[in-house]
Design an enzyme around this catalytic site. Structure first.
Site, mmCIF file in Angstrom:
data_model
loop_
_atom_site.group_PDB
_atom_site.id
_atom_site.type_symbol
_atom_site.label_atom_id
_atom_site.label_comp_id
_atom_site.label_asym_id
_atom_site.label_seq_id
_atom_site.Cartn_x
_atom_site.Cartn_y
_atom_site.Cartn_z
ATOM 1 N N ILE A 96 0.889 -1.132 -0.159
ATOM 2 C CA ILE A 96 0.230 -0.115 0.007
ATOM 3 C C ILE A 96 0.927 1.146 0.061
ATOM 4 O O ILE A 96 1.830 1.337 0.643
ATOM 5 C CB ILE A 96 -0.899 -0.001 1.238
ATOM 6 C CG1 ILE A 96 -1.753 1.320 1.140
ATOM 7 C CG2 ILE A 96 -0.228 -0.300 2.513
ATOM 8 C CD1 ILE A 96 -2.881 1.258 2.239
ATOM 9 N N SER A 97 0.458 2.292 -1.073
ATOM 10 C CA SER A 97 1.369 3.408 -1.053
ATOM 11 C C SER A 97 2.959 3.237 -1.141
ATOM 12 O O SER A 97 3.393 2.537 -2.067
ATOM 13 C CB SER A 97 0.930 4.412 0.042
ATOM 14 O OG SER A 97 1.508 5.648 0.154
ATOM 15 N N TRP A 98 3.855 3.719 -0.076
ATOM 16 C CA TRP A 98 4.967 3.414 -0.229
ATOM 17 C C TRP A 98 5.406 1.759 -0.417
ATOM 18 O O TRP A 98 6.277 1.537 -1.247
ATOM 19 C CB TRP A 98 5.774 4.145 0.764
ATOM 20 C CG TRP A 98 7.368 4.048 0.866
ATOM 21 C CD1 TRP A 98 8.152 4.856 0.477
ATOM 22 C CD2 TRP A 98 8.104 2.950 1.430
ATOM 23 N NE1 TRP A 98 9.414 4.262 0.344
ATOM 24 C CE2 TRP A 98 9.442 3.170 1.412
ATOM 25 C CE3 TRP A 98 7.813 1.645 2.209
ATOM 26 C CZ2 TRP A 98 10.536 2.470 1.575
ATOM 27 C CZ3 TRP A 98 8.614 0.949 2.673
ATOM 28 C CH2 TRP A 98 9.808 1.179 2.213
#
Length: 264
Positions: A96-98
């Site tokens: 998720i994300s980074w």
């Protein structure tokens, strides 16, 4: 529990199940407890119980930061070694994300070890359509993690998806947060600086589920569409009204989707 991986004490949480475990890679500065809503929803699904592995990247949660900054490829190697220490020969990975960048790099470098990939609210790194400048400015500092009131205040502008309009949700998220070390937070920024998957995304052989909200201020939806178009076996799922934290705020919708994808 803590495990020593490459001489570092890494905080790890595992849940038992059947078949390949799902390794969850978190967002920048985030501790593994923040993924609890999604893991609980995944546990509640009918059929095979998916085992999970959560961990704190160095500098976040219960894992100390490295002395020097490390690149994304080094972190992917750390994750490979962690999986090996746990005794698994094949895993699925969710980022998720980074953490989506870490998941992509891990899958690229370990094609035999990584079976399937789930990418949530993430991008191809430097080759992405960026967020608005005011959102990027907020992400440049870990201050939102240090005060629950600041997390609630910045939530709507930073995370979207109705985060700021739901005081209970914002409070629950803020209270589950453990402030990252400042050095560790900036080491994660350094790890992502200059990184991109644009040159190899089309060569990934694993099936990939791309999940994105249509109200994500950090990673605009167009990035997910670009990624899904490049992937050999990419499937895009758009969360209507979902923001950057749709995996958590819409866990009841996304857990069955991810469960079916992993069972295929």
């Amino acid at each position: 529990m803590r495990m020593r991986v490459r001489a570092l004490p890494i905080m790890v949480d595992t849940r038992a199940g059947e078949g390949p475990p799902l390794v969850l890679c978190n967002g920048i500065g985030a501790n593994l407890e923040l993924l609890e809503p999604f893991v609980d929803a995944l546990d509640a699904q009918q059929g095979r119980r998916v085992p999970t592995i959560r961990f704190d990247v160095p500098g976040a949660g219960g894992s100390p930061a490295t002395v020097l900054p490390r690149r994304m490829r080094w972190l992917a190697g750390l994750l490979r070694d962690l999986v090996g220490r746990l005794g698994h020969e094949q895993v699925d990975v969710l980022g998720i994300s980074w953490g989506g960048a870490l998941a992509q790099e891990f899958a690229r470098r370990n094609p035999a070890l990584c079976r399937r990939i789930v990418l949530c609210a993430t991008s191809m790194g430097m080759a992405m359509v960026p967020a608005r400048p005011e959102v990027l400015l907020t992400l440049a500092s870990p201050l939102r993690y240090f005060r629950p009131s600041r997390m609630r205040l910045l939530g709507a502008r930073t995370y979207g998806g109705g985060f700021g309009q739901d005081p209970e949700l914002a409070a629950r998220f803020a209270n589950a947060t453990r402030a990252p070390g400042v050095r560790g937070y900036y080491w994660q920024i350094v790890a992502g600086a200059g990184w991109t998957s644009a040159h190899y995304l089309h060569r990934l052989r694993q099936p990939v589920l791309v999940v994105a909200g249509d109200d994500d201020p950090i990673i605009p939806l167009v990035n997910a569409r670009l990624m899904a178009g490049l992937l050999r076996e990419g499937t895009l799922h758009v969360v209507r009204g979902g923001g950057h934290l749709a995996l958590l705020t819409h866990a009841d919708e996304l857990a069955p989707l991810v469960h079916r994808f992993l069972a295929e």
